[in-house]
Design a protein around this motif. Structure first.
Motif, PDB file in Angstrom:
ATOM      1  N   ALA A 299       0.851  -1.187   0.000  1.00  0.00           N
ATOM      2  CA  ALA A 299       0.000   0.000   0.000  1.00  0.00           C
ATOM      3  C   ALA A 299       0.888   1.239   0.000  1.00  0.00           C
ATOM      4  O   ALA A 299       2.082   1.165   0.282  1.00  0.00           O
ATOM      5  CB  ALA A 299      -0.918  -0.008   1.208  1.00  0.00           C
ATOM      6  N   THR A 301       0.098   3.942   1.827  1.00  0.00           N
ATOM      7  CA  THR A 301      -0.407   4.807   2.886  1.00  0.00           C
ATOM      8  C   THR A 301      -0.547   4.032   4.191  1.00  0.00           C
ATOM      9  O   THR A 301      -0.633   2.808   4.190  1.00  0.00           O
ATOM     10  CB  THR A 301      -1.768   5.416   2.472  1.00  0.00           C
ATOM     11  OG1 THR A 301      -2.101   6.457   3.368  1.00  0.00           O
ATOM     12  CG2 THR A 301      -2.865   4.379   2.446  1.00  0.00           C
ATOM     13  N   THR A 303      -2.992   3.723   7.589  1.00  0.00           N
ATOM     14  CA  THR A 303      -4.353   4.095   7.972  1.00  0.00           C
ATOM     15  C   THR A 303      -4.556   3.804   9.456  1.00  0.00           C
ATOM     16  O   THR A 303      -3.786   3.049  10.061  1.00  0.00           O
ATOM     17  CB  THR A 303      -5.397   3.279   7.181  1.00  0.00           C
ATOM     18  OG1 THR A 303      -5.146   1.897   7.429  1.00  0.00           O
ATOM     19  CG2 THR A 303      -5.293   3.559   5.700  1.00  0.00           C
ATOM     20  N   ALA A 304      -5.621   4.378   9.994  1.00  0.00           N
ATOM     21  CA  ALA A 304      -5.912   4.210  11.418  1.00  0.00           C
ATOM     22  C   ALA A 304      -6.148   2.731  11.739  1.00  0.00           C
ATOM     23  O   ALA A 304      -5.825   2.274  12.835  1.00  0.00           O
ATOM     24  CB  ALA A 304      -7.138   5.040  11.782  1.00  0.00           C
ATOM     25  N   ASP A 305      -6.695   1.977  10.796  1.00  0.00           N
ATOM     26  CA  ASP A 305      -6.986   0.563  11.079  1.00  0.00           C
ATOM     27  C   ASP A 305      -5.828  -0.352  10.678  1.00  0.00           C
ATOM     28  O   ASP A 305      -6.015  -1.539  10.457  1.00  0.00           O
ATOM     29  CB  ASP A 305      -8.290   0.136  10.412  1.00  0.00           C
ATOM     30  CG  ASP A 305      -8.207   0.195   8.890  1.00  0.00           C
ATOM     31  OD1 ASP A 305      -7.146   0.620   8.357  1.00  0.00           O
ATOM     32  OD2 ASP A 305      -9.177  -0.189   8.219  1.00  0.00           O
ATOM     33  N   THR A 309      -8.753  -2.348   6.215  1.00  0.00           N
ATOM     34  CA  THR A 309      -9.702  -2.120   5.122  1.00  0.00           C
ATOM     35  C   THR A 309      -9.025  -2.364   3.771  1.00  0.00           C
ATOM     36  O   THR A 309      -9.595  -2.984   2.883  1.00  0.00           O
ATOM     37  CB  THR A 309     -10.216  -0.656   5.164  1.00  0.00           C
ATOM     38  OG1 THR A 309     -10.670  -0.384   6.474  1.00  0.00           O
ATOM     39  CG2 THR A 309     -11.322  -0.435   4.171  1.00  0.00           C
ATOM     40  N   ILE A 310      -7.792  -1.862   3.674  1.00  0.00           N
ATOM     41  CA  ILE A 310      -7.052  -2.002   2.408  1.00  0.00           C
ATOM     42  C   ILE A 310      -6.833  -3.476   2.088  1.00  0.00           C
ATOM     43  O   ILE A 310      -7.074  -3.933   0.970  1.00  0.00           O
ATOM     44  CB  ILE A 310      -5.699  -1.270   2.502  1.00  0.00           C
ATOM     45  CG1 ILE A 310      -5.918   0.230   2.704  1.00  0.00           C
ATOM     46  CG2 ILE A 310      -4.853  -1.546   1.274  1.00  0.00           C
ATOM     47  CD1 ILE A 310      -4.651   1.022   2.957  1.00  0.00           C
ATOM     48  N   GLY A 313     -10.033  -5.191   1.064  1.00  0.00           N
ATOM     49  CA  GLY A 313     -10.385  -4.827  -0.318  1.00  0.00           C
ATOM     50  C   GLY A 313      -9.539  -5.593  -1.315  1.00  0.00           C
ATOM     51  O   GLY A 313     -10.055  -6.173  -2.267  1.00  0.00           O
ATOM     52  N   ASN A 314      -8.249  -5.617  -1.067  1.00  0.00           N
ATOM     53  CA  ASN A 314      -7.352  -6.325  -1.984  1.00  0.00           C
ATOM     54  C   ASN A 314      -7.689  -7.812  -2.050  1.00  0.00           C
ATOM     55  O   ASN A 314      -7.637  -8.423  -3.113  1.00  0.00           O
ATOM     56  CB  ASN A 314      -5.900  -6.138  -1.540  1.00  0.00           C
ATOM     57  CG  ASN A 314      -5.296  -4.869  -2.111  1.00  0.00           C
ATOM     58  OD1 ASN A 314      -5.014  -4.783  -3.292  1.00  0.00           O
ATOM     59  ND2 ASN A 314      -5.135  -3.860  -1.262  1.00  0.00           N
ATOM     60  N   LYS A 316     -10.519  -9.139  -1.601  1.00  0.00           N
ATOM     61  CA  LYS A 316     -11.765  -9.299  -2.345  1.00  0.00           C
ATOM     62  C   LYS A 316     -11.496  -9.274  -3.849  1.00  0.00           C
ATOM     63  O   LYS A 316     -12.030 -10.083  -4.611  1.00  0.00           O
ATOM     64  CB  LYS A 316     -12.694  -8.141  -1.963  1.00  0.00           C
ATOM     65  CG  LYS A 316     -14.122  -8.416  -2.231  1.00  0.00           C
ATOM     66  CD  LYS A 316     -14.962  -7.374  -1.523  1.00  0.00           C
ATOM     67  CE  LYS A 316     -16.384  -7.457  -2.015  1.00  0.00           C
ATOM     68  NZ  LYS A 316     -17.263  -6.573  -1.283  1.00  0.00           N
TER      69      LYS A 316
END
Lengths: 760, 333
Positions: A299, A301, A303-305, A309-310, A313-314, A316
């Protein structure tokens, strides 16, 4: 001395272009500065997806003043000469000086180039570089006329030294240089001021940008390895992918995920290719199961999580991609297990080339040829033909449709699934090889048959339709195919008469070419679909049944013509096909192969004249034999005897040629020992007899080393003979006998190689 | 910069924004809410919100608001939904994300504003994709339309590894250089919406609000038509008729462009560029149907594409002769 920092900040630069752009920026700017009289100590260039950066250390602050004097024409020279001189120097007549010279008064130009300040030079050079930057593809945007790889947003250009920092002012197409840049698009989007390179790199890092792509690569590799290790797996190294991914991110954050169990049954290559091509994922390998079971995505970036989430998504997207791959694989396996007939049928509708028929036509040609080649390489002809018929069927499979780079490999999996023997399945995988000069050469006989047939068919096909490579143009990669033929033949010691093979192959290809040329039906109509001119097919088939192209094409033509069963125009075409074209094309193609062979052997240190000496011998279409001969000859020439023998041979040959020209006769009638007068002459007779006894059987067994050793052994007796004996004596009988003896030397030497072609 | 573009900014002019009480972006609940948010987002940024073109097209790019209006110097800003048809992609409604009829959202702005990337990212935010939670990437993708004789450079935009949009700076359309350059954004709405809404099969995606008295899913609306058109595209359509219509459209396009520019009835200069371009659109769709029917061989394929491109080029040539497609300097003259 000062330091220069340049940053060209733009929208996202394609990853594949960044390395080249870094190098170009560095070269173009430094070349320009040096040309304008500046010097620098050190240069370094960097890139991220959004910026190209150049840092120069120890740049001189101004260029030196230059005073140049140039002598011009005489004061009395014609006006044109003076004008030319004015143009060349950029001066006016009153600026020229007149000085006394040996020949009278002469014009002198004194050109003073004052030193220029570095900022002026930098601004000028940088603007030029930006306007003419050699991007592989560039674009305009908005209302502007400037071209850049993507819209250029800002130019940072500063000079710094102990005293401080100054902006080098320049404006390109409305973009004015400054001393600010921006950080990461999402994590630190604000602009900030930069004072020098250290400051720049440090502030960028705080703003979530790692400037150096090598550093990004290292960070990605290290973190990806750690993640894989923690999951009990190993990262599959992929330097090309690593470089690409490093060009897609400014702040790399590797994240690891597992491939869902549903997909673990897919071939490893399918998993890897799908993940790499579609999603730029690295693969991870489980050493315990030997499978590809995970992936690492990078990635751009944080992120807070923590990327949850990234990653989700990937995962999926991956699942959707692999569902497709699994669907292809399962459908393909179904077709494969049913014998692949569906694909064979489908390839009838796929054009290979509109003058060379469909892929199915091509496969039929290759299969016939593979069968011919099989005995020469020790393969079972039935297996070779079978393998050739199956090897390309995967072109119709859904998987290869999606991933063309898996062609051949999928063919292997599908042939196995169809229950084919390993030799056939492996031939599907290997028959495209070798693809380059260092690629591995197949060694299994069935693979070799199919690989060779595939390449010969490609060559003869494009030769038949006159699509030979010219200059740098080789759209059908025929040079590569030719190199493939050479490496397959030489790598496996294949002994074959290529001329005959290529002749047959050319007949087959020419048949399609003729059909494409003649005005009936559509060009891709296959011969057996053609109703009217069937006689042409019959004609060709009959003609093809002849072993040799020199056979009676003419006779056939006359017969067909007499029976009036064949359209005259078609028959004419067929006649030229059978009689001349195929045969001429085969020898043309052979000389193309010979040219490639020369290049290939030169790289291996074999002299070009040695190759020529061997090419001039009969049987030069057997490349293995040819190379064996050349290697032996080169080795012989490296011995003292060998090198001197060539001199002796040439001397003998020259004397003989002169005498033959002078006397108008050929001295080829057996020399007789009884007319020998000197001991050396008698010794030569004996030596030639001995040599012949060794050379003849050795040559019959293609044992060139032994033959050439025996030939080199003639050196001493030949030298002794020339020292002791005068050829052109007054006694005509003795003279004729000696000339005939020279003829024997010539014939024995020429039986080994054409020594006349050797240099020196 | 022409005055038409100065209204582009990240500050909305009007329209609903989808913020909760804390000012955070809310998640949309349906396919249509995503469309509505895009409409209001781009309306607020000064785009004319157009309606879909009333013909069968393969992509939003075919809408004359993009192809023709990207030519010439007149400033332009438009956004619209375009139903798009790809006959070969029909899967009888069974594939989770492949459809022969789907929606594209298209934004076209000429000249491309300098902050187009930021504007685009704002639109993702508006539909609930917060860049601080997702990985948004601009990955090289050069766009080319062989049938339109058009190309441009740009990216496919990835969100967490999924392609959610196509972002292109048009360089050439119909064989004409684009001066100024238009910026084009294309969102594949179903795929984007499925991601935002967390849906695995397109047919189960809520089309309107699931709380509605009559809640409708994408499947309720399109499953049957996907079946019908899949059968039509692969087996039903009359190829003889399609071949004939292709020829007719081609001839009609030529014929319309063959008229004298000066209309004898109105005494006005009227070049029928748009009606001719309709025929080009028709030919393109007919070709796609013939392709789906599997009656176009590999070699013929290139020839057909070339024929459509020839029409597109002629239409672009004609449009350049009209007021809307001319260069400002030429208009003054």
């Amino acid at each position: 001395m000062s330091d220069l920092l340049i940053e060209l900040f733009s929208e996202e630069i394609p990853a594949r272009m960044q390395a080249r752009a870094r190098a170009d920026l560095q070269k173009l700017v430094t070349d320009g500065l040096v040309e304008a009289g500046l010097t620098y100590a050190h240069a370094a260039a960097f890139s991220t997806p959004r910026r190209l950066t150049l840092a120069l250390e120890g740049l001189s602050t101004e260029s030196r003043a230059v005073r140049e004097e140039r002598k011009g024409p005489s004061v009395s020279a014609p006006a044109q000469a003076v004008e030319g001189f004015l143009r060349a120097t950029g001066l006016t007549l009153d600026q020229l000086e007149k000085r006394a010279d040996k020949k009278g008064e002469v014009y002198f130009a004194v050109i003073e180039k004052p030193g220029r300040k570095a900022p002026d030079i930098i601004a000028e050079v940088l603007e030029g570089v930006i306007r003419t930057f050699p991007w592989p593809k560039s674009m305009r945007w908005g209302n502007g006329s400037l071209r850049w790889v993507r819209p250029l947003h800002s130019i940072l250009c500063i000079l710094s030294d102990e005293g401080g920092t100054e902006v080098v002012p320049l404006t390109v197409d409305g973009i004015t240089s400054g001393n600010t840049t921006r950080g990461h698009r999402f994590l630190s989007p604000g602009a900030f001021v930069v004072n020098n390179f250290e400051d720049y790199a440090a502030k960028l890092k705080r703003a979530h940008v790692i400037l150096d792509s090598a550093e990004r690569e290292d960070a990605i590799r290290a973190e990806a390895q750690t993640l894989a290790f923690a999951a009990g797996m190993e990262l599959v190294e992929d330097p090309g992918l690593l470089a690409e991914v490093a060009g897609l991110v400014e702040w790399p954050v590797p994240l690891m995920g597992r491939i869902a169990d549903d997909f673990l049954g897919l071939p490893a290559e399918v998993l890897q290719t799908s993940m790499k091509e579609h999603q730029k994922f690295f693969s991870t390998h489980n050493p315990k199961t030997g499978r590809i079971e995970g992936f690492v995505t990078v990635a751009n970036t944080v992120t807070a999580d923590h990327g949850e989430t990234i990653l989700k998504g990937n995962q999926k997207v991956l699942a959707a991609r692999l569902s497709d791959a699994k669907f292809f694989w399962e459908n393909d396996l179904r077709v494969a297990k049913a014998g692949m007939a569906e694909w064979a049928e489908g390839l009838k509708a796929v054009t290979f080339h509109n003058k060379l028929g469909s892929q199915a036509d091509r496969i039929a040609r290759i299969a016939a040829l593979a069968r011919e080649i099989a005995p020469m390489v020790g393969a079972d002809p039935d297996l070779a033909e079978r393998a050739a018929k199956l090897a390309k069927l995967d072109l119709r499979s859904a998987m290869v449709g999606e991933f063309p780079e898996l062609q051949g490999l999928m063919g292997m999996y599908y042939a196995r699934a169809a229950g084919e023997p390993d030799a056939v399945a492996n031939a599907a995988r290997d028959h495209y090889s070798p693809l380059g000069p260092s690629d591995a050469v197949p060694t299994d006989p069935v693979s070799v048959s199919v690989a060779l047939a595939d390449k010969i068919d490609t060559l003869t096909g494009f030769w038949a339709i006159d699509e030979k490579p010219t200059g740098s143009k080789d759209p059908f990669a025929l040079r590569r195919a030719a190199l493939g033929v050479l490496r397959l033949v030489l790598g496996n010691g294949v002994q074959s008469t290529l001329c005959k093979l290529m002749g047959q192959s050319l007949f087959q290809s020419r048949k399609f070419a003729v059909y494409a040329d003649v005005p009936f039906g559509k060009p891709y109509d296959r011969p057996d679909n053609v109703d009217g001119p069937r006689t042409l097919t019959q004609f060709l088939e009959t003609a093809l049944a002849f072993d040799d192209a020199s056979a009676n094409g003419n006779e056939l033509f006359v017969r067909f013509d007499a029976e009036k069963t064949c359209d005259v125009q078609l028959a004419e075409k067929a006649k030229s096909l059978v009689l001349t074209e195929a045969k001429g094309l085969a020898s043309d193609l052979l000389s193309f192969l010979h040219d490639r062979l020369k290049v290939f052997l030169k790289d291996q240190g074999i002299r070009h004249d040695v190759i020529d000496a061997c090419l001039a011998m009969p049987g030069n279409d057997d490349l293995t034999l040819l190379v064996k001969r050349a290697t032996a000859l080169q080795a012989t020439l490296q011995t003292e005897d060998g090198a001197n023998l060539v001199q002796g041979y040439k001397r003998a040959s020259n004397i003989l040629t002169q005498a033959e020209q002078k006397d108008g006769v050929e001295y080829s009638f057996g020399a007789d020992l009884k007319f020998a007068e000197t001991d050396e002459e008698r010794a030569l007779f004996a030596a030639l007899d001995t040599a012949e006894k060794t050379i003849t059987p050795a040559m019959a067994q293609e044992d060139f080393a032994t033959a050439m050793q025996a030939m080199a052994g003639l050196r001493a007796p030949i030298d002794a003979f020339f020292t002791a004996t005068q050829i052109n004596t007054d006694n005509p009988i003795v003279r004729r006998n000696r000339l005939n003896l020279l003829h024997r030397i010539r014939m024995i030497c020429l039986s080994v190689a054409d020594l006349t072609k050797l240099d020196g | 910069m022409p005055p038409g573009v100065t209204i582009m900014s990240d500050t909305p002019l009007s329209g609903p924004d989808s913020l909760d009480a804390q000012g955070a972006i809310t998640k949309p609940r349906s396919f249509q809410e995503i469309i509505l948010r895009l409409q209001s987002y781009w309306a607020a940024r000064g785009c004319a919100i157009l309606q879909p073109y009333d013909m069968e097209v393969g992509a939003g790019t075919f809408h004359p608001a993009t192809t023709l209006r990207s030519l010439g110097t007149k400033p332009w800003a438009a956004a619209y939904v375009q139903p798009s048809r790809r006959p070969t992609d029909g899967r009888y409604g069974e594939n989770p994300n492949r459809l022969q009829h789907y929606y594209q959202y298209q934004v076209i702005i000429k000249p491309s504003p300098p902050d187009l990337q930021d504007l685009y990212l704002g639109s993702l935010r508006a539909i609930g994709l917060d860049p601080s939670l997702h990985d948004i990437r601009f990955v090289e993708d050069d766009w080319e339309s062989p049938t339109l004789g058009a190309w441009g450079l740009g990216w496919e935009v990835w969100c967490d590894g999924m392609e959610v949009s196509q972002f292109t700076y048009f360089q050439q359309v119909g064989g004409h250089d684009c001066r100024p350059v238009s910026g084009e954004l294309t969102y594949g709405l179903e795929r984007l919406a499925m991601y935002v809404l967390g849906i695995d099969h397109v047919m189960t995606m809520p089309f309107n609000d699931p709380q509605s008295p009559i809640a409708l899913s994408y499947g309720d609306i399109f499953r049957q038509t996907e079946e019908e058109y899949s059968r039509h595209n692969f087996d039903g359509a009359s190829t003889d008729m399609l071949f004939q219509h292709f020829k007719d459209a081609e001839a009609e396009c030529d014929r319309l462009l063959g008229f004298e520019p000066d209309d004898p009835k109105t005494k006005k200069r009227i070049i029928m560029a748009h009606p001719a371009y309709d025929q080009c659109i028709k030919a393109s769709h007919l070709f796609n149907l013939l392709d789906a029917r599997g009656v176009i061989s590999v070699t013929e394929r290139q020839a057909y594409i070339g024929r459509v491109r020839a029409l597109a080029k002629k239409c672009a040539d004609a449009f350049r002769q009209t007021e809307a497609g001319a260069d400002a300097a030429e208009q003054g003259a």
